[in-house]
Write an enzyme that holds these catalytic residues in place. Structure first.
Site, PDB file in Angstrom:
ATOM      1  N   ARG A 185      21.652  36.866  41.436  1.00 21.98           N
ATOM      2  CA  ARG A 185      22.356  38.110  41.718  1.00 21.98           C
ATOM      3  C   ARG A 185      21.825  38.710  43.018  1.00 21.98           C
ATOM      4  O   ARG A 185      20.739  38.382  43.491  1.00 21.98           O
ATOM      5  CB  ARG A 185      22.231  39.085  40.549  1.00 21.98           C
ATOM      6  CG  ARG A 185      20.858  39.596  40.263  1.00 21.98           C
ATOM      7  CD  ARG A 185      20.950  40.596  39.084  1.00 21.98           C
ATOM      8  NE  ARG A 185      19.717  41.331  38.950  1.00 21.98           N
ATOM      9  CZ  ARG A 185      18.688  40.951  38.201  1.00 21.98           C
ATOM     10  NH1 ARG A 185      18.760  39.843  37.495  1.00 21.98           N
ATOM     11  NH2 ARG A 185      17.602  41.677  38.150  1.00 21.98           N
ATOM     12  N   GLN A 241      15.994  43.272  42.445  1.00 25.40           N
ATOM     13  CA  GLN A 241      17.307  42.696  42.726  1.00 25.40           C
ATOM     14  C   GLN A 241      18.333  43.512  41.956  1.00 25.40           C
ATOM     15  O   GLN A 241      18.523  43.325  40.757  1.00 25.40           O
ATOM     16  CB  GLN A 241      17.324  41.218  42.337  1.00 25.40           C
ATOM     17  CG  GLN A 241      16.257  40.406  43.086  1.00 25.40           C
ATOM     18  CD  GLN A 241      16.499  40.341  44.591  1.00 25.40           C
ATOM     19  OE1 GLN A 241      17.554  39.911  45.044  1.00 25.40           O
ATOM     20  NE2 GLN A 241      15.518  40.805  45.384  1.00 25.40           N
ATOM     21  N   ALA A 253      21.867  31.266  46.443  1.00 28.12           N
ATOM     22  CA  ALA A 253      20.887  32.358  46.515  1.00 28.12           C
ATOM     23  C   ALA A 253      21.572  33.725  46.527  1.00 28.12           C
ATOM     24  O   ALA A 253      22.805  33.817  46.565  1.00 28.12           O
ATOM     25  CB  ALA A 253      20.017  32.165  47.747  1.00 28.12           C
ATOM     26  N   HIS A 254      20.772  34.756  46.538  1.00 29.62           N
ATOM     27  CA  HIS A 254      21.327  36.117  46.453  1.00 29.62           C
ATOM     28  C   HIS A 254      22.163  36.471  47.684  1.00 29.62           C
ATOM     29  O   HIS A 254      21.856  36.086  48.789  1.00 29.62           O
ATOM     30  CB  HIS A 254      20.255  37.164  46.205  1.00 29.62           C
ATOM     31  CG  HIS A 254      19.103  37.190  47.139  1.00 29.62           C
ATOM     32  ND1 HIS A 254      18.106  38.128  47.014  1.00 29.62           N
ATOM     33  CD2 HIS A 254      18.753  36.393  48.169  1.00 29.62           C
ATOM     34  CE1 HIS A 254      17.212  37.906  47.953  1.00 29.62           C
ATOM     35  NE2 HIS A 254      17.563  36.873  48.655  1.00 29.62           N
ATOM     36  N   ASN A 255      23.254  37.174  47.411  1.00 32.32           N
ATOM     37  CA  ASN A 255      24.136  37.710  48.446  1.00 32.32           C
ATOM     38  C   ASN A 255      24.883  36.647  49.235  1.00 32.32           C
ATOM     39  O   ASN A 255      25.467  36.942  50.280  1.00 32.32           O
ATOM     40  CB  ASN A 255      23.351  38.632  49.397  1.00 32.32           C
ATOM     41  CG  ASN A 255      22.814  39.833  48.646  1.00 32.32           C
ATOM     42  OD1 ASN A 255      21.615  39.921  48.357  1.00 32.32           O
ATOM     43  ND2 ASN A 255      23.689  40.703  48.251  1.00 32.32           N
TER      44      ASN A 255
END
Lengths: 342, 342, 342
Positions: C219, C199, C240-242
């Site tokens: 991240r 990540q 969550a990511h993004n």
């Protein structure tokens, strides 16, 4: 920090991939198809993004051979581009340097056994009887309670708490805020008040597991709570006491499993899905997001509950009718009977 | 560590139970019917496990008199075997020794009042104006903010944060990662942006409450958030500001109660169930797992929402129909009307 | 501590409100209509509480002009009494004093940059490359990882973890237990086991955001996870990511947003609601509590899923029928067809 650099040909050799185009091109990072520049590697796995391939400025793209023709730059051809990309991208990850030894602010009990190669971060607390194996990294503020074992090469990123009788296998990765080994929720009702059941078991986590941020895994009442190897838990997951999770099962954020449930191997539990206590799920069961599992599942497959999202005004009308569904079914049967009696 | 040991006759006397079989047998631990050995005590409470009684190797089994005949070993006969077992098992729990005094790494403000019998663990932070009463145990990394009181004999296992104006009663048990007394979520929308409402109340937790790992309980906006005595909260529960929870109510993991809701006494809130804000629940209301309470409940009883889990392909077909339920009900009525008009 | 005191006339002037009644009355705190005393200010915003106005003992009440007539005490007349109250109440909040400088128990790396006006609390850990800007307050036990920036005047109440590559804007408020910047949950399945996707992105949080207790924000995998300015997250939220969250959006406790979803501006996400991955929500979308968003939403409005709560015995009957809803719809159509064929 020195740059991490590989030529396209080096990457191809290292990961046994075929390359097309300029093998001498130097790659020093990774990026999305839309965002990567000429010294970066990207990948195409989801066909939804195929349209971006023609315009990519990436130096090289990891892709399936079906897409190689359309690639305007160098390509690394892989059977499974996503897996190949995962392996390659790991080369470019910079983990925080972990210096072996115990930070002066850490509090390590005389009766704890810490391998000299392990790194114990600031403000960590390691209790009597705890064992920290070779190459372990404890980031800042980790608490390792009595009778806990952290297996070799495991990394507790920061602020992880192992309460008591927790054994982590090798290469386990635990994210901040996770609490493993706290009391299971065991209560007996004694006429007019609750009596607590002591939680005398522990937790055993297999090799290569990953435990997300603020996830909680309680220790067993008598036997242990168990995660077999390669179980992957996202953030804020709740695993109750005496749950057993088979190898390679993955759970998305906010999933919860109640006490003594037994989940098979290679299961996928969706975000905020729940499994009631004492149930069994076979291997390779997929539960979609926010579903509640209310009975044991004997066969592999995908299972769901819930109703679809609608504009609120419409939804209200339908939801109100749900309260009469049994009555509607009876009325429908009555109409059919009338017709047949005609 | 010396062994904890009792004879069967000693246990019978201590807990006012009748024993059958060999009263001199020495017991040094507890286990499941399937796993306990000759020096261990087990119990039979759930009839589902009765089949295991015949083969148990346990030294003694706590059970109801109806099952005593079938017991192949010594027996302790109890009106409620689960409650009796809970009391007996507590004898065999080894809590980490807590040494009175303040660990040198703890940071205790000059204006804090700490009883000399209390144990303040490594890296704890105790603010000005905080009060730590007799026999309290703060495990490592607890933070006790300004104007907080930790009542006598309470135990904060590790890494518990009391933010501000939090009062814990006596014998309260709080598990790691719990955050009590953080700001309630109060916002006013001012044309194009949010304005925060200061959260000026506190939190009051009654005697004998238990608060699970990573559970959050916000402090009130003006008045306090309140848990009466003997409230039992599992892990990852969210209690919003100004919620009031009656005595002896228990909530399973991931339940959530929105602001200013008032929950009665002796309620049971299932895992991941939710209660909307400003609602009232009567005493002895049970909410099943993952249900959402959208209106006040005036009568004791069991309440549910949700739809059952199905194989995904079937479920999809049914879920799609839900969007037309109101239309179906109208069409059904029209058919009935037609028939009656015939 | 000296008392905080204002006359009614001073408050009127300070917040450009009109006052009625005795402007010289001294106010030293705030309270509910039912609980406030003669030296306290209260407010009436929700008409549900109008009935309490006649009996209030408050020294002054902030209210809409429509209610001014009925007010038995001094009044401050506001276009939006809740907003006006929010601003006034902030005067009476006593935040813990934050002394500039670094607490001796904190561990600040040589390569970190800490503004001299910042306050770094007990047991904080600040990594190499981290930047702490002007007027920042880090309460006890905060961990600021490598390449993290905490913007001016931000306050991390206690025990907040910024893992790596996290940038907070100005005046960001983060509550205890929040974890920002931990690994996104990215896995590729390689025949019989999982391979972790590194990540490599970060998290960017805009000015004036608020992040609740035990909330987690991962991240990004390649690009960053983003919250624009004035986003308000309650406790135990999972981002969550993004994920990308537009400005002024608010989410209630236990909401969760899966990877790469894009939420618009001025959205309201209800408690324990969920949004699946890769979806897009337009601006000004409201999702009611516990709903699951399973498709992108292109139009502003209110959206829901779920079925209503019922007494368990009734609910069981209706829920069982849900499994046959598709069949019922077909049978209904068949009856209609028969009728039309008659």
């Amino acid at each position: 920090m020195s740059k991490i650099q590989y030529s396209v040909a080096e990457l191809a050799e290292r990961f046994s991939l075929e390359f097309r185009g300029d093998g001498t091109r130097i790659i020093d990072g990774v990026g999305t198809l839309a965002g990567a520049g000429p010294s970066q590697l990207s990948f195409l796995s989801n066909s939804k993004y195929a349209v971006q391939l023609g315009n990519t400025r990436a130096g090289v793209v990891v892709l399936h051979q079906d897409a190689a023709e359309a690639c305007p730059t160098a390509a690394l051809v892989a059977r499974d581009p996503y897996v190949a990309y995962a392996h390659i991208a790991a080369l470019f990850e910079r983990l925080p340097a972990a210096v072996p030894g115990i930070h002066p602010s850490a509090v390590v009990a005389a009766g704890a056994r810490v391998h000299p190669s392990a790194s114990i971060g600031p403000c960590c607390v390691v209790d009597d009887g705890a064992v920290i194996e070779e190459g372990v990294v404890l980031g800042p503020h980790c608490i390792i309670g009595a009778e806990c074992v952290v297996g070799a090469q495991s990394r507790l990123v920061a602020r992880v708490t192992l309460v008591t009788r927790v054994t982590l296998g090798k290469r386990v990765l635990v994210h901040p805020g996770a609490v493993i080994g706290s009391d299971g929720f065991g209560l007996a009702f004694d006429r007019d008040h609750w009596v607590k059941l002591p939680q005398l078991g522990g937790v055993r986590i297999g090799d290569d597991c990953e435990i997300g941020a603020n996830t909680t895994i309680d220790r067993g009442a008598l036997d242990d709570t168990v995660l077999e190897e390669d179980v992957r838990l996202d953030n804020q997951i709740q695993i109750a006491h005496n749950v057993y999770v088979g190898a390679h099962t993955a759970m998305a954020g906010c999933a919860a499993v109640a006490g003594s449930a037994k989940i098979g191997r290679y299961c996928m539990i969706g975000g905020n899905a729940g499994v009631l206590g004492h149930l069994e799920l076979a291997d390779r069961v997929t539960i979609t997001a926010k579903s509640l599992v209310t009975h044991s599942i004997r066969e592999a497959g995908e299972y769901s509950s819930g109703v679809p999202l609608q504009e609120n005004r419409q939804w209200r009308r339908n939801a109100a009718r749900f309260k009469h569904l049994d009555e509607y079914a009876r009325r429908l049967s009555a109409l059919e009977k009338d017709k047949n009696d005609d």
